[in-house]
Each structure stands twice: as structure tokens, then as C-alpha cells.
Design an enzyme around this catalytic site. Structure first.
Site, PDB file in Angstrom:
ATOM      1  N   HIS A  22       8.782  43.353 -40.951  1.00  0.00           N
ATOM      2  CA  HIS A  22       8.007  42.672 -39.904  1.00  0.00           C
ATOM      3  C   HIS A  22       6.537  43.061 -40.015  1.00  0.00           C
ATOM      4  O   HIS A  22       6.100  44.057 -39.438  1.00  0.00           O
ATOM      5  CB  HIS A  22       8.551  43.036 -38.511  1.00  0.00           C
ATOM      6  CG  HIS A  22       8.034  42.156 -37.417  1.00  0.00           C
ATOM      7  ND1 HIS A  22       8.859  41.399 -36.614  1.00  0.00           N
ATOM      8  CD2 HIS A  22       6.772  41.889 -36.992  1.00  0.00           C
ATOM      9  CE1 HIS A  22       8.129  40.733 -35.737  1.00  0.00           C
ATOM     10  NE2 HIS A  22       6.847  41.003 -35.946  1.00  0.00           N
ATOM     11  N   LYS A  29      10.602  31.877 -38.696  1.00  0.00           N
ATOM     12  CA  LYS A  29      10.405  32.797 -37.577  1.00  0.00           C
ATOM     13  C   LYS A  29      10.168  31.941 -36.339  1.00  0.00           C
ATOM     14  O   LYS A  29       9.459  30.940 -36.407  1.00  0.00           O
ATOM     15  CB  LYS A  29       9.177  33.672 -37.868  1.00  0.00           C
ATOM     16  CG  LYS A  29       8.440  34.216 -36.644  1.00  0.00           C
ATOM     17  CD  LYS A  29       9.024  35.524 -36.149  1.00  0.00           C
ATOM     18  CE  LYS A  29       8.245  36.075 -34.954  1.00  0.00           C
ATOM     19  NZ  LYS A  29       6.934  36.584 -35.290  1.00  0.00           N
ATOM     20  N   ASP A  52       5.691  45.533 -37.329  1.00  0.00           N
ATOM     21  CA  ASP A  52       4.617  44.712 -36.729  1.00  0.00           C
ATOM     22  C   ASP A  52       3.220  45.187 -37.155  1.00  0.00           C
ATOM     23  O   ASP A  52       2.249  45.061 -36.385  1.00  0.00           O
ATOM     24  CB  ASP A  52       4.718  44.654 -35.199  1.00  0.00           C
ATOM     25  CG  ASP A  52       4.359  43.257 -34.648  1.00  0.00           C
ATOM     26  OD1 ASP A  52       3.901  42.405 -35.436  1.00  0.00           O
ATOM     27  OD2 ASP A  52       4.518  43.040 -33.437  1.00  0.00           O
TER      28      ASP A  52
HETATM   29  N1  ARG Z   1       3.932  41.202 -31.451  1.00  0.00           N
HETATM   30  C1  ARG Z   1       4.688  41.801 -30.393  1.00  0.00           C
HETATM   31  C2  ARG Z   1       4.445  41.067 -29.090  1.00  0.00           C
HETATM   32  O1  ARG Z   1       3.327  40.673 -28.857  1.00  0.00           O
HETATM   33  C3  ARG Z   1       4.317  43.239 -30.251  1.00  0.00           C
HETATM   34  C4  ARG Z   1       5.228  44.031 -29.390  1.00  0.00           C
HETATM   35  C5  ARG Z   1       4.881  45.452 -29.492  1.00  0.00           C
HETATM   36  N2  ARG Z   1       5.550  46.301 -28.576  1.00  0.00           N
HETATM   37  C6  ARG Z   1       6.692  46.894 -28.800  1.00  0.00           C
HETATM   38  N3  ARG Z   1       7.116  47.763 -27.947  1.00  0.00           N
HETATM   39  N4  ARG Z   1       7.369  46.665 -29.857  1.00  0.00           N
HETATM   40  O2  ARG Z   1       5.320  40.888 -28.316  1.00  0.00           O
END
Ligand code: ARG
Length: 424
Positions: free
Chosen positions: A85, A206, A339
């Protein structure tokens, strides 16, 4: 007669030297065997071209003269890591409104720099889960063509989402008429969008099954897309031989996505017992980015995230880590995904320590970023293991990551497809 024998002997000699020249021998004091879940001592990996030909104990291998030897001494060698990711074309320094200033070509060039950073950190394969304007397709193709240095990429192109949802751009008022490339409402618009993505080079789909943290005006726990729409996404994608990754924080959205047949749920922050049971029953992977919460809460304000995003992060961050522990204990399949792009690229390895803190053994965390990830990518046998036939994607660290997982934050050697990108 004598001359003939000599000629044959010479021929043989030359051909052995020629094959030996095509070979690279990587000697490792220690090697993590992710398939058997064991640490092995004194292994030699024989590489021909971009693939691994053989792996065996060093004492059993005769290294022919003329062969290239890379002796990594007492280091620990692992398969190149996989992050499932990432957003390579995202600039982590431009969040919130600042993000609106970068054009698609500019983001593609950020991607080139970020690909190099990611490789340097030991990640030789990534799954890029969403980018505007096919910048990820262009980056993947440029890397494959050798124009820029970067990991092997599987790309999603435009993330599908409902009008006004997490995968739409809600930062500007209506008169600007901004809408993200992946917005599609209703089964037929959805099917067309998947077809369009495939037409222009997407390897997977996605979509956003719930609201998110970093989007404006979405409720992080609320479902987006109906079950009917999710089924359309999955059926169209699977018909085109594309796997499906669903962004989902909220409980109901996670359950609907699993029911619709997605291959992985991303984030999975508020997964409940029913979601865990369904994921296990369906063999759905969870890709839980359990590091990024720390970055968002510590650096978020300075980085330009909206105040509402920081508030939403507080709603899901710790819950996600607790649920990671629960889902793993229940035996749900997990793949490593971070992410990156929300936080600076190249820090991907920081997540391992959190996975261990929340219940995995170091070996399990490494397997999540290698064999498991390879399976979810649809690339088993090519990446994610050091075995004959696989790409020669190898990394090395100084100490023993099974004793201290944070060794993976300091990758000292990187080889991709038999080519050394980071010298020991
Ligand atoms: N791209 C994700 C969103 O905006 C990031 C989430 C990040 N936070 C987490 N606790 N994983 O929802």
C-alpha cells in the site's frame, strides 16, 4: 586427432567460462527462509541473469573461476521486501490544500524520486493503490524500461469512489468543478470505469468502501458504495483478471467489501468479530497500515493535514492497532502495507516494529512483507522468496532481524533482478 581433442577441450573451457561469467554468487552468513520460516546459516545464492538459479549451503557449492562473487560476510540476507500500500506519486510534504498545486506530470516526477527512496529502503516491489492521470502506469513502465530506478510495481491507476466520497476530491467548491478521475456511481458507470483503468494500464482495482481520514467532509467510519456497487466492481475486475483492494475503515463497509469478494481490505481499522470471521472464511487479506498513525499525530499539523483529519485519525488510529492484534490472533491473513506517501517514502520499514508490538513474531511480520504479499499480488514464484526461479531481488541487513526487527529500518544492500542498487 590430437588437435581435435585440444579444440574440444578449449571449446569446453571457453563455454564454462562464458556461463560462469553470466553467474553471480551471493554468499550470506545468514539467510531468512521465509517459506519455511527459518533462519539458515552460510548460504550461497546462485543468480543467472535476473533470476535465482539455486540456493544451497555455501560448503556444497563450487564457485567456478570467472564467476562474480558478492560476499556479504556475516550479514543477514532476506528477499526484497514488498509494500502493498503505497502512493509513490504522492509528495508527503504537500498535504491538504497544498496537494492541489501539483500537476499529474509533476507527481509522476515525484514518483521517480520516491521510487528510488523506496528501493534504497529495501522494498523491491510495491503495489501502488491509486494515482491521478495514470502517473503510476507511466512510472511503472519507466522503471520496467530502465529509465528510472524503482521497485517492481503493480498499479491501480484511478481509485474508484462515489461522488463526494473519500476517493473524490472535495477540497474545492462546486464552481471549480473538480472531480477525481475514478469517480463512478452505479454498477454500469463502475464497470465502465474499471474497463477504462484496464485499457490504460491498471494491474488491479482499488476502490473506497468507506470514508477516510485525509479526505475532506467524509465520515471515516461510514460505508460508501452499496453492496450492489461493490459486487459490480469485483465482478468486472475479476473478469478482467484484476485483483481488488478496498479502502475501508468502518465496520459495515469492511463487511460489505468482504461479502462482495475483494482480495484485500486496506486499513480495516474498525473491523469487528463478524468482519474477522468473514475475512478468515473467505481468505481475504488485511493490509493494515499500523505505523502511519504515529506520523500523522506527531507531524500532521506541520505537514498541512486538515484539523478534521487529525480528529478522524484519533478516532481510528489506536483502534486499528488493537484490531490488528485481534485479527492476527484469529488467524486472518495479513500482508504488509504502509500508505507511504502520507508519510515520507523510504521509511516503510518502520512499520515492522509496530506489527511486532501488536502481536506478530518478527518472522510473521517479515512473511507479511514477502511470501504473503507475493500471493496477494498474484506474483508467487516471482517475488517474495529466495528460491530457484524467483527474481534475484535480495536485501541484506547487519544484524538478526528475528532478534531485533528494527534491523529492517537499516537495509544495507539492495539487489533487484540481479542488479545491485545499493552496495554493502
Ligand atoms: N489514506 C488513509 C485515509 O485517509 C490514511 C489512514 C491513516 N490512518 C491510519 N490509522 N491508518 O483514510
Amino acid at each position: 586427432m590430437k588437435n581435435r581433442t585440444l579444440a574440444i577441450a578449449l571449446c569446453l573451457l571457453v563455454s564454462t567460462a562464458a556461463t560462469a561469467q553470466g553467474l553471480v554468487y551471493v554468499k550470506a552468513g545468514h539467510m531468512v527462509d521465509v517459506v519455511d520460516g527459518k533462519m539458515r546459516a552460510d548460504q550461497t545464492i546462485v543468480i543467472r541473469g535476473d533470476r535465482i538459479e539455486r540456493v544451497a549451503s555455501t560448503s556444497s557449492i563450487d564457485i567456478p573461476a570467472g564467476a562474480r562473487v558478492i560476499d556479504l560476510g556475516n550479514a543477514t540476507v532476506l528477499p526484497g521486501l514488498i509494500d502493498m500500500h503505497v502512493h509513490l506519486t504522492g509528495d508527503p510534504d504537500a498535504q491538504g490544500y497544498a496537494n492541489l498545486a501539483a500537476s499529474v506530470p509533476r507527481n509522476a516526477l515525484y514518483g521517480a524520486a520516491n521510487g528510488r527512496r523506496t528501493m534504497n529502503a529495501g522494498f523491491t516491489t510495491v503495489r501502488n493503490v491509486g494515482a491521478g492521470g495514470y502517473a503510476d502506469v507511466a512510472l511503472r513502465d519507466a522503471i520496467n524500461n530502465g529509465d528510472v530506478v524503482g521497485p517492481r510495481m503493480r498499479v491501480a491507476a484511478h481509485s474508484l469512489g462515489i461522488t463526494g466520497g473519500h476517493c473524490d476530491n472535495n477540497f474545492l467548491p462546486a464552481e471549480y468543478a473538480v472531480s477525481s478521475g475514478g469517480v463512478a456511481d452505479g454498477p454500469w458507470e463502475i464497470r465502465k470505469k474499471v474497463r477504462e483503468n484496464v485499457k490504460y494500464g491498471a494491474d488491479l482495482t482499488k476502490f473506497c468502501a468507506t470514508g477516510g481520514v485525509l479526505s475532506k467532509g467524509t465520515t471515516v467510519g461510514a460505508q460508501q458504495y452499496t453492496l450492489e456497487e461493490m459486487i459490480a466492481i469485483v465482478s468486472e475486475s475479476h473478469q478482467r483478471d484484476r485483483k481488488v483492494a478496498a479502502h475501508a475503515h468502518g465496520t459495515e463497509g469492511i463487511i460489505a467489501a468482504i461479502r462482495a469478494g475483494v482480495d484485500s481490505v486496506e486499513h480495516a481499522s474498525l473491523i469487528d468479530d463478524e468482519g474477522i470471521r468473514l475475512a478468515k472464511a473467505n481468505g481475504t487479506f488485511l493490509v493494515m497500515d499500523v505505523y502511519v498513525d504515529t506520523y500523522i499525530l506527531e507531524m500532521g499539523e506541520a505537514a498541512g493535514f486538515l484539523p478534521e483529519s487529525l480528529e478522524k485519525e484519533r478516532q481510528v488510529g489506536q483502534a486499528q492497532r488493537n484490531n490488528f492484534r485481534k485479527a492476527h490472533a484469529a488467524g486472518v491473513r495479513m500482508a504488509f502495507g504502509t500508505d507511504a506517501g502520507v508519510y515520507p517514502h523510504g521509511n516503510n520499514g518502520k512499520q515492522f516494529a509496530y506489527m511486532v508490538q501488536y502481536g506478530m513474531t518478527p518472522m510473521e511480520a517479515i512473511q507479511a512483507a514477502t511470501v504473503n504479499a507475493a500471493e496477494l499480488l498474484g506474483w508467487p514464484g516471482d517475488v517474495g522468496a529466495i528460491e530457484s526461479g524467483s527474481y534475484a531481488d535480495l536485501i541484506a541487513v547487519r544484524g538478526n532481524p528475528l532478534e531485533d526487527i528494527r534491523e529492517l529500518e537499516d537495509v544495507r544492500f539492495v539487489m533487484k533482478g540481479g542488479e545491485v542498487f545499493k552496495q554493502w
